[in-house]
Structure formats: C-alpha cells, structure tokens
Design a protein around this motif. Structure first.
Motif, PDB file in Angstrom:
ATOM      1  N   HIS A  75      34.429  40.138  51.754  1.00 14.29           N
ATOM      2  CA  HIS A  75      33.004  40.398  51.838  1.00 14.29           C
ATOM      3  C   HIS A  75      32.325  40.448  50.478  1.00 14.29           C
ATOM      4  CE1 HIS A  75      34.524  44.438  51.033  1.00 14.29           C
ATOM      5  NE2 HIS A  75      33.323  44.724  50.598  1.00 14.29           N
ATOM      6  N   ARG A  76      33.087  40.611  49.407  1.00 13.83           N
ATOM      7  CA  ARG A  76      32.491  40.747  48.078  1.00 13.83           C
ATOM      8  C   ARG A  76      32.653  39.506  47.211  1.00 13.83           C
ATOM      9  NH1 ARG A  76      33.814  46.619  45.746  1.00 13.83           N
ATOM     10  NH2 ARG A  76      32.774  45.616  44.015  1.00 13.83           N
ATOM     11  N   THR A  77      33.312  38.502  47.701  1.00 15.65           N
ATOM     12  CA  THR A  77      33.495  37.304  46.890  1.00 15.65           C
ATOM     13  C   THR A  77      33.132  36.076  47.722  1.00 15.65           C
ATOM     14  OG1 THR A  77      35.058  36.016  45.576  1.00 15.65           O
ATOM     15  CG2 THR A  77      35.965  37.142  47.478  1.00 15.65           C
ATOM     16  N   SER A  78      32.605  35.079  47.041  1.00 15.00           N
ATOM     17  CA  SER A  78      32.208  33.853  47.733  1.00 15.00           C
ATOM     18  C   SER A  78      33.290  32.786  47.671  1.00 15.00           C
ATOM     19  CB  SER A  78      30.909  33.312  47.118  1.00 15.00           C
ATOM     20  OG  SER A  78      31.116  33.023  45.750  1.00 15.00           O
ATOM     21  N   ILE A  79      34.435  33.104  47.133  1.00 22.28           N
ATOM     22  CA  ILE A  79      35.532  32.143  47.036  1.00 22.28           C
ATOM     23  C   ILE A  79      36.266  32.108  48.372  1.00 22.28           C
ATOM     24  CG2 ILE A  79      37.678  31.591  45.856  1.00 22.28           C
ATOM     25  CD1 ILE A  79      36.568  33.160  43.440  1.00 22.28           C
ATOM     26  N   VAL A 120      40.901  38.349  43.793  1.00 23.90           N
ATOM     27  CA  VAL A 120      40.008  38.340  42.646  1.00 23.90           C
ATOM     28  C   VAL A 120      39.957  39.766  42.105  1.00 23.90           C
ATOM     29  CG1 VAL A 120      37.583  38.113  41.974  1.00 23.90           C
ATOM     30  CG2 VAL A 120      38.622  36.431  43.519  1.00 23.90           C
ATOM     31  N   TYR A 121      40.018  39.904  40.798  1.00 26.52           N
ATOM     32  CA  TYR A 121      39.990  41.217  40.152  1.00 26.52           C
ATOM     33  C   TYR A 121      39.040  41.138  38.961  1.00 26.52           C
ATOM     34  CZ  TYR A 121      42.083  45.475  38.030  1.00 26.52           C
ATOM     35  OH  TYR A 121      42.317  46.711  37.510  1.00 26.52           O
ATOM     36  N   VAL A 131      43.264  44.354  31.173  1.00 25.83           N
ATOM     37  CA  VAL A 131      43.411  42.895  31.109  1.00 25.83           C
ATOM     38  C   VAL A 131      44.872  42.531  30.880  1.00 25.83           C
ATOM     39  CG1 VAL A 131      42.810  40.802  29.809  1.00 25.83           C
ATOM     40  CG2 VAL A 131      41.024  42.468  30.373  1.00 25.83           C
ATOM     41  N   ALA A 132      45.528  43.225  29.960  1.00 26.39           N
ATOM     42  CA  ALA A 132      46.940  42.947  29.671  1.00 26.39           C
ATOM     43  C   ALA A 132      47.817  43.233  30.890  1.00 26.39           C
ATOM     44  CB  ALA A 132      47.408  43.769  28.470  1.00 26.39           C
ATOM     45  N   PHE A 133      47.551  44.357  31.557  1.00 30.65           N
ATOM     46  CA  PHE A 133      48.347  44.695  32.738  1.00 30.65           C
ATOM     47  C   PHE A 133      48.168  43.645  33.830  1.00 30.65           C
ATOM     48  CE2 PHE A 133      48.447  46.485  37.017  1.00 30.65           C
ATOM     49  CZ  PHE A 133      49.814  46.703  37.111  1.00 30.65           C
ATOM     50  N   ALA A 134      46.915  43.288  34.133  1.00 34.71           N
ATOM     51  CA  ALA A 134      46.663  42.290  35.179  1.00 34.71           C
ATOM     52  C   ALA A 134      47.328  40.963  34.824  1.00 34.71           C
ATOM     53  CB  ALA A 134      45.158  42.111  35.391  1.00 34.71           C
ATOM     54  N   SER A 135      47.269  40.576  33.566  1.00 35.33           N
ATOM     55  CA  SER A 135      47.917  39.332  33.123  1.00 35.33           C
ATOM     56  C   SER A 135      49.426  39.410  33.309  1.00 35.33           C
ATOM     57  CB  SER A 135      47.593  39.053  31.653  1.00 35.33           C
ATOM     58  OG  SER A 135      46.218  38.817  31.492  1.00 35.33           O
ATOM     59  N   SER A 136      50.011  40.566  32.996  1.00 33.83           N
ATOM     60  CA  SER A 136      51.469  40.708  33.143  1.00 33.83           C
ATOM     61  C   SER A 136      51.888  40.648  34.602  1.00 33.83           C
ATOM     62  CB  SER A 136      51.951  42.016  32.520  1.00 33.83           C
ATOM     63  OG  SER A 136      51.636  43.129  33.339  1.00 33.83           O
ATOM     64  N   PHE A 137      50.987  41.005  35.494  1.00 32.46           N
ATOM     65  CA  PHE A 137      51.296  40.948  36.913  1.00 32.46           C
ATOM     66  C   PHE A 137      51.189  39.523  37.453  1.00 32.46           C
ATOM     67  CE2 PHE A 137      50.582  41.434  41.473  1.00 32.46           C
ATOM     68  CZ  PHE A 137      51.604  42.312  41.798  1.00 32.46           C
ATOM     69  N   GLY A 138      50.407  38.678  36.800  1.00 31.34           N
ATOM     70  CA  GLY A 138      50.241  37.295  37.250  1.00 31.34           C
ATOM     71  C   GLY A 138      48.796  36.890  37.462  1.00 31.34           C
ATOM     72  N   PHE A 139      47.860  37.808  37.259  1.00 28.17           N
ATOM     73  CA  PHE A 139      46.443  37.445  37.325  1.00 28.17           C
ATOM     74  C   PHE A 139      46.122  36.564  36.131  1.00 28.17           C
ATOM     75  CE2 PHE A 139      46.237  41.000  40.199  1.00 28.17           C
ATOM     76  CZ  PHE A 139      45.185  40.700  41.052  1.00 28.17           C
ATOM     77  N   ARG A 140      45.287  35.560  36.362  1.00 27.70           N
ATOM     78  CA  ARG A 140      44.886  34.653  35.297  1.00 27.70           C
ATOM     79  C   ARG A 140      43.376  34.729  35.107  1.00 27.70           C
ATOM     80  NH1 ARG A 140      49.024  35.561  33.813  1.00 27.70           N
ATOM     81  NH2 ARG A 140      50.914  34.419  34.206  1.00 27.70           N
ATOM     82  N   TYR A 167      44.555  35.957  41.205  1.00 32.57           N
ATOM     83  CA  TYR A 167      45.996  36.009  41.481  1.00 32.57           C
ATOM     84  C   TYR A 167      46.278  35.245  42.772  1.00 32.57           C
ATOM     85  CZ  TYR A 167      50.605  37.980  42.504  1.00 32.57           C
ATOM     86  OH  TYR A 167      51.933  38.137  42.780  1.00 32.57           O
ATOM     87  N   PRO A 168      47.102  34.185  42.723  1.00 31.78           N
ATOM     88  CA  PRO A 168      47.430  33.438  43.941  1.00 31.78           C
ATOM     89  C   PRO A 168      48.411  34.214  44.816  1.00 31.78           C
ATOM     90  CG  PRO A 168      48.625  32.529  42.078  1.00 31.78           C
ATOM     91  CD  PRO A 168      47.755  33.631  41.537  1.00 31.78           C
TER      92      PRO A 168
END
Length: 179
Positions: A75-79, A120-121, A131-140, A167-168
């Motif tokens: 509901h919060r993203t248009s993707i 989406v985050y 940002v570093a934590f999300a990247s380490s988890f796999g978010f781009r 994040y896929p």
C-alpha cells in the motif's frame, strides 16, 4: 543470552505493538518521521487499523521485547510486487547482537509468504549504520531519494533525505542474493 524469538503479532495484539512503537519513538526520535507525542495521542481504533494494514514483527528474548519491524504489503509503494519494510528498531543494549538480522530474516519470510517479490526499505542517508546493515543483509541502493522531515529533530527547517534500498525475495531461503 537466550534464543531470540521473532513472531508476527496477531491483530488483537495492537496494545503490544503500540507500546513497543512508542518506546522506539521515544528512544530513537531521530530515526523516525513520526513523533512519540503525536502517536501517543492516537485512539485505539488507529492502532487497530495499523495492525490490519501491515504485518508487525516482534523480537523477544525470554519474554522481553527487544525489537520490532513492520512489513507493508504494497500500500505504500508503487512498485509492482513490492512491499515495504519500515519501523525497524532494536533496543539499544541489544544492537549489534543479531536481533536486527533475525527481524529482517523473518520480514523476508513474511514477504515471501504473502507473495511479494521484493522489499523496499527507505533509510536516512545520514544513518550510515542503517545503510551499512541493510547492505550487509542484501538490500541494494537505488537512485530514488525523498525528503524526510523528522518531528522534533528537523524543526529548524532543515530536511534530511532518505534513500530507497531494495531487497529481492527469491527462493533462496532467506540468504541474501545480489541484484
């Protein structure tokens, strides 16, 4: 330290969600767009409706709440096929102990269970740790940015900026993959 348990709150557990949300807003006001004062004034019906809109995940250690995150189901993203991860908070003494990772793993599983293809985050560009934590988890990171005004923090007219990370949610059992 015992085993961290992450679970999805039932809709009738809105008081539990309200309490941890207000705790997070009071402890880390700079990390959220909303303010504790504003949300503390919400009536019970607002909290109930929030439980219907998104999945609320709670991290507990021996019955003590140590973290929370929410997964919106689009509901919060248009993707197309995307949901939004938001409201991530971990009790300060528990930061760096794996609580956030467990919350993210369960959030990804919940996203897959409800048929989402990605999460989406939005993260504050000045929040290097997040940002570093999300990247380490796999978010781009993406090129998408949006202004972010934090109540009680950006009152002097200054605005912060958020970065959209994605994040896929493939069939990899919670192990991050690259885009």
């Amino acid at each position: 330290m015992s085993e961290i348990r992450v679970r999805v709150l039932d809709e009738d557990e809105w008081p539990t969600y309200r309490d941890v949300r207000l705790r997070a807003l009071r402890e880390s006001p700079e990390a959220f767009v909303a303010s504790a004062e504003e949300e503390a004034s919400f009536d019970d019906e607002v909290w109930r409706s929030r439980m219907e809109r998104s999945r609320r995940l709670l991290a507990e250690d021996d019955g003590e709440v140590v973290g929370v995150v929410s997964v919106g189901t689009g509901h919060r993203t248009s993707i197309p096929g995307a949901g939004e991860l938001f409201g991530l908070w971990v009790d300060p003494p528990r930061r760096g102990t794996g609580v956030a990772r467990k919350l993210m793993e369960e959030a990804a599983a919940v996203g897959r269970d409800v048929g989402l293809r990605q999460l989406v985050y939005w993260v504050g560009t000045d929040n290097g740790r997040a940002v570093a934590f999300a990247s380490s988890f796999g978010f781009r990171p993406t090129d998408d940015r949006r202004p972010m005004r934090i109540h009680g923090v950006d009152e002097d007219g200054a605005e912060s900026e958020e970065l959209m990370m994605v994040y896929p949610l493939g069939d990899h059992g919670g192990v991050p993959t690259s885009l």
